[in-house]
Each structure stands twice: as structure tokens, then as C-alpha cells.
Design a protein around this motif. Structure first.
Motif, PDB file in Angstrom:
ATOM      1  N   TYR A  34       5.306  -2.894 -12.547  1.00 55.53           N
ATOM      2  CA  TYR A  34       5.462  -1.442 -12.612  1.00 55.53           C
ATOM      3  C   TYR A  34       5.361  -0.933 -14.044  1.00 55.53           C
ATOM      4  N   LEU A  35       5.748  -1.745 -14.993  1.00 53.65           N
ATOM      5  CA  LEU A  35       5.641  -1.353 -16.397  1.00 53.65           C
ATOM      6  C   LEU A  35       4.182  -1.302 -16.838  1.00 53.65           C
ATOM      7  N   VAL A  36       3.415  -2.325 -16.467  1.00 55.60           N
ATOM      8  CA  VAL A  36       2.023  -2.436 -16.909  1.00 55.60           C
ATOM      9  C   VAL A  36       1.096  -1.510 -16.122  1.00 55.60           C
ATOM     10  N   THR A  37       1.505  -1.094 -14.932  1.00 52.37           N
ATOM     11  CA  THR A  37       0.645  -0.221 -14.124  1.00 52.37           C
ATOM     12  C   THR A  37       1.203   1.207 -14.044  1.00 52.37           C
ATOM     13  N   THR A  38       2.308   1.390 -13.343  1.00 51.27           N
ATOM     14  CA  THR A  38       2.842   2.741 -13.120  1.00 51.27           C
ATOM     15  C   THR A  38       3.165   3.453 -14.425  1.00 51.27           C
ATOM     16  N   PHE A  39       3.918   2.803 -15.312  1.00 53.64           N
ATOM     17  CA  PHE A  39       4.266   3.452 -16.567  1.00 53.64           C
ATOM     18  C   PHE A  39       3.038   3.672 -17.439  1.00 53.64           C
ATOM     19  N   VAL A  40       2.146   2.699 -17.484  1.00 61.17           N
ATOM     20  CA  VAL A  40       0.948   2.837 -18.313  1.00 61.17           C
ATOM     21  C   VAL A  40       0.074   3.992 -17.817  1.00 61.17           C
ATOM     22  N   THR A  62       2.093   5.377  -7.698  1.00 54.18           N
ATOM     23  CA  THR A  62       0.966   6.064  -8.342  1.00 54.18           C
ATOM     24  C   THR A  62       1.141   7.570  -8.263  1.00 54.18           C
ATOM     25  N   ALA A  63       1.572   8.055  -7.098  1.00 54.95           N
ATOM     26  CA  ALA A  63       1.800   9.488  -6.951  1.00 54.95           C
ATOM     27  C   ALA A  63       2.938   9.960  -7.854  1.00 54.95           C
ATOM     28  N   SER A  64       3.906   9.087  -8.117  1.00 54.51           N
ATOM     29  CA  SER A  64       4.997   9.444  -9.027  1.00 54.51           C
ATOM     30  C   SER A  64       4.475   9.720 -10.434  1.00 54.51           C
ATOM     31  N   ALA A  65       3.444   8.973 -10.825  1.00 62.21           N
ATOM     32  CA  ALA A  65       2.876   9.145 -12.160  1.00 62.21           C
ATOM     33  C   ALA A  65       1.884  10.298 -12.230  1.00 62.21           C
ATOM     34  N   LEU A  66       1.223  10.618 -11.103  1.00 62.93           N
ATOM     35  CA  LEU A  66       0.133  11.595 -11.137  1.00 62.93           C
ATOM     36  C   LEU A  66       0.442  12.924 -10.460  1.00 62.93           C
ATOM     37  N   VAL A  67       1.255  12.920  -9.405  1.00 61.01           N
ATOM     38  CA  VAL A  67       1.377  14.100  -8.551  1.00 61.01           C
ATOM     39  C   VAL A  67       2.802  14.611  -8.417  1.00 61.01           C
ATOM     40  N   PHE A  68       3.736  13.735  -8.068  1.00 64.41           N
ATOM     41  CA  PHE A  68       5.085  14.188  -7.742  1.00 64.41           C
ATOM     42  C   PHE A  68       5.744  14.923  -8.902  1.00 64.41           C
ATOM     43  N   ASN A  69       5.454  14.491 -10.139  1.00 61.55           N
ATOM     44  CA  ASN A  69       6.046  15.179 -11.288  1.00 61.55           C
ATOM     45  C   ASN A  69       5.557  16.620 -11.389  1.00 61.55           C
ATOM     46  N   ILE A  70       4.403  16.916 -10.787  1.00 62.87           N
ATOM     47  CA  ILE A  70       3.850  18.273 -10.814  1.00 62.87           C
ATOM     48  C   ILE A  70       4.267  19.069  -9.580  1.00 62.87           C
ATOM     49  N   SER A  99       0.159  -7.613  -2.373  1.00 57.88           N
ATOM     50  CA  SER A  99       0.359  -6.752  -3.541  1.00 57.88           C
ATOM     51  C   SER A  99      -0.962  -6.261  -4.125  1.00 57.88           C
ATOM     52  N   PRO A 100      -1.902  -7.150  -4.501  1.00 60.48           N
ATOM     53  CA  PRO A 100      -3.172  -6.628  -5.016  1.00 60.48           C
ATOM     54  C   PRO A 100      -3.991  -5.883  -3.972  1.00 60.48           C
ATOM     55  N   ILE A 101      -3.909  -6.328  -2.699  1.00 62.01           N
ATOM     56  CA  ILE A 101      -4.644  -5.610  -1.662  1.00 62.01           C
ATOM     57  C   ILE A 101      -4.097  -4.192  -1.510  1.00 62.01           C
ATOM     58  N   GLY A 102      -2.768  -4.084  -1.521  1.00 57.35           N
ATOM     59  CA  GLY A 102      -2.156  -2.757  -1.462  1.00 57.35           C
ATOM     60  C   GLY A 102      -2.527  -1.905  -2.654  1.00 57.35           C
ATOM     61  N   THR A 103      -2.612  -2.528  -3.834  1.00 56.83           N
ATOM     62  CA  THR A 103      -3.009  -1.806  -5.039  1.00 56.83           C
ATOM     63  C   THR A 103      -4.451  -1.335  -4.934  1.00 56.83           C
ATOM     64  N   ILE A 104      -5.327  -2.224  -4.456  1.00 58.65           N
ATOM     65  CA  ILE A 104      -6.740  -1.869  -4.327  1.00 58.65           C
ATOM     66  C   ILE A 104      -6.904  -0.687  -3.370  1.00 58.65           C
ATOM     67  N   LEU A 105      -6.196  -0.746  -2.235  1.00 56.60           N
ATOM     68  CA  LEU A 105      -6.318   0.324  -1.252  1.00 56.60           C
ATOM     69  C   LEU A 105      -5.724   1.637  -1.771  1.00 56.60           C
ATOM     70  N   SER A 106      -4.557   1.569  -2.392  1.00 54.47           N
ATOM     71  CA  SER A 106      -3.897   2.794  -2.849  1.00 54.47           C
ATOM     72  C   SER A 106      -4.574   3.372  -4.091  1.00 54.47           C
ATOM     73  N   TYR A 160       0.845  -1.201   0.000  1.00 56.51           N
ATOM     74  CA  TYR A 160       0.000   0.000   0.000  1.00 56.51           C
ATOM     75  C   TYR A 160       0.873   1.241   0.000  1.00 56.51           C
ATOM     76  N   ASP A 161       1.835   1.281   0.904  1.00 56.77           N
ATOM     77  CA  ASP A 161       2.721   2.436   0.997  1.00 56.77           C
ATOM     78  C   ASP A 161       3.563   2.599  -0.261  1.00 56.77           C
ATOM     79  N   PHE A 162       4.082   1.491  -0.764  1.00 60.48           N
ATOM     80  CA  PHE A 162       4.952   1.579  -1.936  1.00 60.48           C
ATOM     81  C   PHE A 162       4.156   1.932  -3.191  1.00 60.48           C
ATOM     82  N   PHE A 163       2.938   1.378  -3.324  1.00 53.63           N
ATOM     83  CA  PHE A 163       2.127   1.689  -4.500  1.00 53.63           C
ATOM     84  C   PHE A 163       1.580   3.109  -4.439  1.00 53.63           C
ATOM     85  N   LEU A 164       1.364   3.631  -3.249  1.00 55.55           N
ATOM     86  CA  LEU A 164       1.019   5.043  -3.136  1.00 55.55           C
ATOM     87  C   LEU A 164       2.090   5.888  -3.791  1.00 55.55           C
ATOM     88  N   PHE A 165       3.330   5.548  -3.491  1.00 55.24           N
ATOM     89  CA  PHE A 165       4.445   6.324  -4.030  1.00 55.24           C
ATOM     90  C   PHE A 165       4.519   6.178  -5.548  1.00 55.24           C
TER      91      PHE A 165
END
Length: 435
Positions: free
Chosen positions: A260-266, A38-46, A165-172, A31-36
Motif C-alpha cells: 500500500y505504501l509503494v502503490t496507494t500512497f505513491v 485506488t479510489a481513495s487516492a484518486l476519487v474519494f478525497n474529492i 493480489s496482482p490479478i486484482g490489481t491488474i483488473l482494478s 479487486y474489490d479492495f484495490f478498487l477502494f
């Protein structure tokens, strides 16, 4: 009686409780790692990097993501060696605190607009600390779950921590998707993204309570009683088990780097290049995670019946075959096909991921297992951390073409498939893994 001939008594009620404790901890970890991510793709770059070029900002943001993976092997060495000396449970209590506290602090971090260059510097420092803690978390949780399980059921119990992993993804992703739906884009970018990070603190308290009830591994307790614990586990692993380290890392590579390629990068590619709605892409990762739960459960059972190596090979080859269809589906911009493509890709790469934990624990003896699994998994994590950044760089170099990313997924998939061929000859047979 030596440890090699000892057969610890297994109480399956304890096994289930330990597996739950391991699962809760890994769920918080992911959850914590996927937050980071996802935020890297959506927020941190801004919010944390001052550049008007969205591709360059994405590279900087994913570079911060990669820094955490660089720290993971160091944490793996530290906590792995301690886990082989003082026990699995003690180290798992330390690592979970490190992960949860750092994630909460990220939610409080000022942006570039507020404090300038200090913002990305602090973000990187927190990411390093988080990476150190994660370096010892997954391997310890996996080991304590497997070592507390009956030999004939280690495939299914080895898959239990993987459900984190999927539970963390679902929550984040679910948290980000809900906030993106409820808030305006400006509100989400300004303060809404912080809420999921701050929620890591109450989740940490729950995880600590559950994990405090874990039972130490009976195999490790037997080692302690006989005074046979390894005094130099790092030297022992690197000196006599380097082949196992390489095979273990390659086995885990698809489940981490491919994911990470199929989710974060996509997500980044879809929002930046294809101009897709971020809610659609977050929904895609969310739905994919739901299907992943069933793949992981089934993968653990398949390992018990057909052998872990066959599961790894099958998943690697299937993921390679589906690489181009997955990216073509996303490229279509059709909402149904985008969700279907991401889900298909995640399900394929989750097949070897389901058994990677059981495989890694079966590659190393009890004396050096924590260290060996930590080195292997974090080597895979180190390489995987650069996958989104490499994919983004090839995207820029190719004129925003997705084709190099598909080939990258194929390469990772085939690497894992090849590793599957070497598993039977290197595994410790009493770990319950069929050749």
C-alpha cells in the motif's frame, strides 16, 4: 487413529481445482479492495470529503481506507472461529458474497454534493462491512488451498491464492486506467469511477459458481470424523500460539503494508505533490502487478527448495535496500523511472508475500488453523491499513518530503526480515516448510 498420525489421501486433480477456486475468490477480494484503495487516492478525497486542502482530504480518504482494516480483525475472529468449527468451504461462500455485494453498493453511493455528510458516513459503514468479510476470506482461501495440496508441493499451491493480489490489481488499476483514458477528468470524477465497482456483481456470480465446486479440506474432514474439532479456537490460539500470531503478522506485514505504501500512497503523492499524470501512475501499478505474478510463482518454488524462512528474510532485506532507490525513481518524474521504481518496489516486497500464506498455515495446527491464520493476517492488515495515512501525515509534516516514507518502508521491511528468522523454530514441520 488420531489426526496427528492420519495422512489424508491427496488427489492432485482436486488440489488444482481447489487452488483455482481459492485464486478466483482472492482475485475478487483484492479487486474489490484495490478498487477502494485506488479510489481513495484518486476519487474519494474529492467526492466524499468537503475540504479545499488536498493533503487533508487525502488523510480523511485514507482514514476511511484504514477503517476497513480495523474491521478485518473482528471479521477474522468471527469467521476464523466458524471456519474451525463448521468448515472452510461454508465460510468462504459467505465471505465472498459479502465482499462482492458491498463493492457493488459503493458504486451506487451518492456523493457529498448530493447528500452531504451522510455520504462519507455511508462509505465508512460499507467499508466496515467489507472489512469484516475480507477478514475471513484470505485466510480461508489460503488454508483450503494448502490443506488440499501434497505436503511436498505446499509452497507452490500456497502461492496460488497470492496471485489474486496482482490479478486484482491488474483488473482494478487497468479498469481505472482505461476509464481515465477514455473519459474526460470531469466525467471520470463524476460517474466513470463507479463502473469498476458495479462490475464486482457479475464477477461475484462467476466466483460463486467456481467456488461452489470446491472440495472441503481433507484434514478438516478427518477432524470432523474423529470429533476432534476445536470448540474454543480463539482461546486456543491466543492462549497457546501467541508467538505464532506475532511472527505470522510480521511475516505478512511487508506484503500488505509495504504494498500500500509503494502503490496507494505513491499514486496519491505522485498526483497531488509531483503533479504527475494519474494515467502514468496507474500504468506503473499495472505493470508492477504483471511482474508480481512471476515473482509470486517463483517465490513458491523457492520456498520448496530453500525454505520459506530464507525467502522471507531475502525479500525483507532486499526491500529495505531498495526503499530509497524506489522513491528516488518516482521523485525523478521521468515516466520510465517512475514505472521502473514502482515495479522494482512491488517485486521486492512480493518475495516474502509469495510464501506468507504457506508460512502462516504452517504456524498453526489444523484444529485452530483458520482462527490463527485469520488473526495473524488481519493483525498485519490492521497495521497496514494505517500506512498510507501515516505516510501522508509525515508528508505534510515534512514539507512534502518523501524521505520519511522511504524510512517507513525500510522499517516494515526489516520487521518482516526479522520475523523470517523465527519461522523455523515455530513452524509445524509436517506442513512442508523447510527450516
Amino acid at each position: 487413529m488420531s489426526i496427528s498420525s492420519a495422512t489424508p489421501v491427496i488427489d492432485e486433480k482436486v488440489t488444482k481445482r481447489v487452488a483455482l477456486g481459492a485464486l478466483v475468490g482472492t482475485a475478487l477480494e483484492w479487486y474489490d479492495f484495490f478498487l477502494f484503495t485506488t479510489a481513495s487516492a484518486l476519487v474519494f478525497n474529492i467526492q466524499f470529503f468537503a475540504t479545499k486542502d488536498p493533503i487533508l482530504a487525502g488523510i480523511f480518504s485514507f482514514g476511511t481506507l484504514a477503517v476497513g482494516f480495523v474491521a478485518r480483525p473482528v471479521g477474522g475472529l468471527i469467521f476464523g472461529a466458524l471456519g474451525d468449527k463448521v468448515g472452510r468451504k461454508k465460510i468462504l461462500m459467505i465471505t465472498i458474497v459479502g465482499i462482492g455485494v458491498v463493492t457493488g453498493l459503493i458504486g451506487l453511493l451518492p456523493t457529498y454534493a448530493a447528500i452531504g455528510v451522510a455520504a462519507p458516513v455511508l462509505l465508512i459503514l460499507l467499508r466496515i462491512v467489507q472489512g469484516l468479510a475480507v477478514g475471513g476470506e484470505w485466510s480461508g482461501a489460503m488454508i483450503i488451498a494448502v490443506e488440499n495440496a501434497p505436503v511436498e508441493k505446499r509452497g507452490r499451491y500456497g502461492a496460488m491464492p497470492q496471485l489474486g493480489s496482482p490479478i486484482g490489481t491488474i483488473l482494478s488499476s487497468g479498469g481505472f486506467a482505461l476509464l481515465a483514458f477514455l473519459l474526460s477528468k470531469d466525467s471520470f470524477d463524476d460517474w466513470g469511477w463507479r463502473i469498476p465497482f458495479l462490475l464486482a456483481i457479475p464477477l461475484l456470480l462467476v466466483s460463486l459458481w467456481i467456488r461452489s465446486r470446491l472440495s472441503e479440506s481433507p484434514e478438516f474432514e478427518a477432524l470432523m470424523e474423529e470429533g476432534e474439532t476445536e470448540h474454543a479456537p480463539i482461546r486456543g490460539v491466543l492462549g497457546s500460539s501467541w508467538k505464532q500470531v506475532l511472527v505470522g503478522a510480521a511475516t505478512a506485514m511487508l506484503g500488505v503494508g509495504g504494498f500500500y505504501l509503494v502503490t496507494t500512497f505513491v499514486v496519491f503523492y505522485g498526483t497531488t505533490v509531483l503533479k504527475l499524470d494519474r494515467n502514468l501512475l496507474l500504468a506503473a501499478t499495472l505493470i508492477a502487478a504483471v511482474f508480481e505474478v512471476f515473482i509470486l510463482i517463483g517465490g513458491g518454488r523457492m520456498a520448496e527448495r530453500f525454505g520459506a524462512s530464507r525467502v522471507v528474510i531475502t525479500g525483507g532485506l532486499l526491500s529495505a535496500i531498495l526503499a530509497f532507490p524506489v522513491f528516488l525513481a518516482v521523485q525523478s518524474k521521468d515516466p520510465f523511472l517512475v514505472i521502473f521504481g514502482v515495479t522494482l518496489g512491488v517485486c521486492a516486497l512480493s518475495i516474502p508475500y509469495a510464501v506468507s500464506g504457506a508460512v502462516l498455515t504452517g504456524l498453526f495446527p489444523t484444529r485452530t488453523r483458520y482462527t490463527g491464520v485469520a488473526i495473524s493476517s488481519n493483525l498485519a492488515g490492521l497495521l497496514s491499513g494505517f500506512v498510507p495515512m501515516v505516510a501522508t501525515a509525515t508528508l505534510a509534516a515534512s514539507g512534502n518530503s518523501w524521505v520519511p516514507s522511504a524510512w517507513l518502508l525500510i522499517g516494515i521491511s526489516l520487521l518482516t526480515a526479522v520475523a523470517g528468522l523465527a519461522i523455523p523454530s515455530l513452524s509445524i514441520k509436517q506442513q512442508g516448510l523447510k527450516a
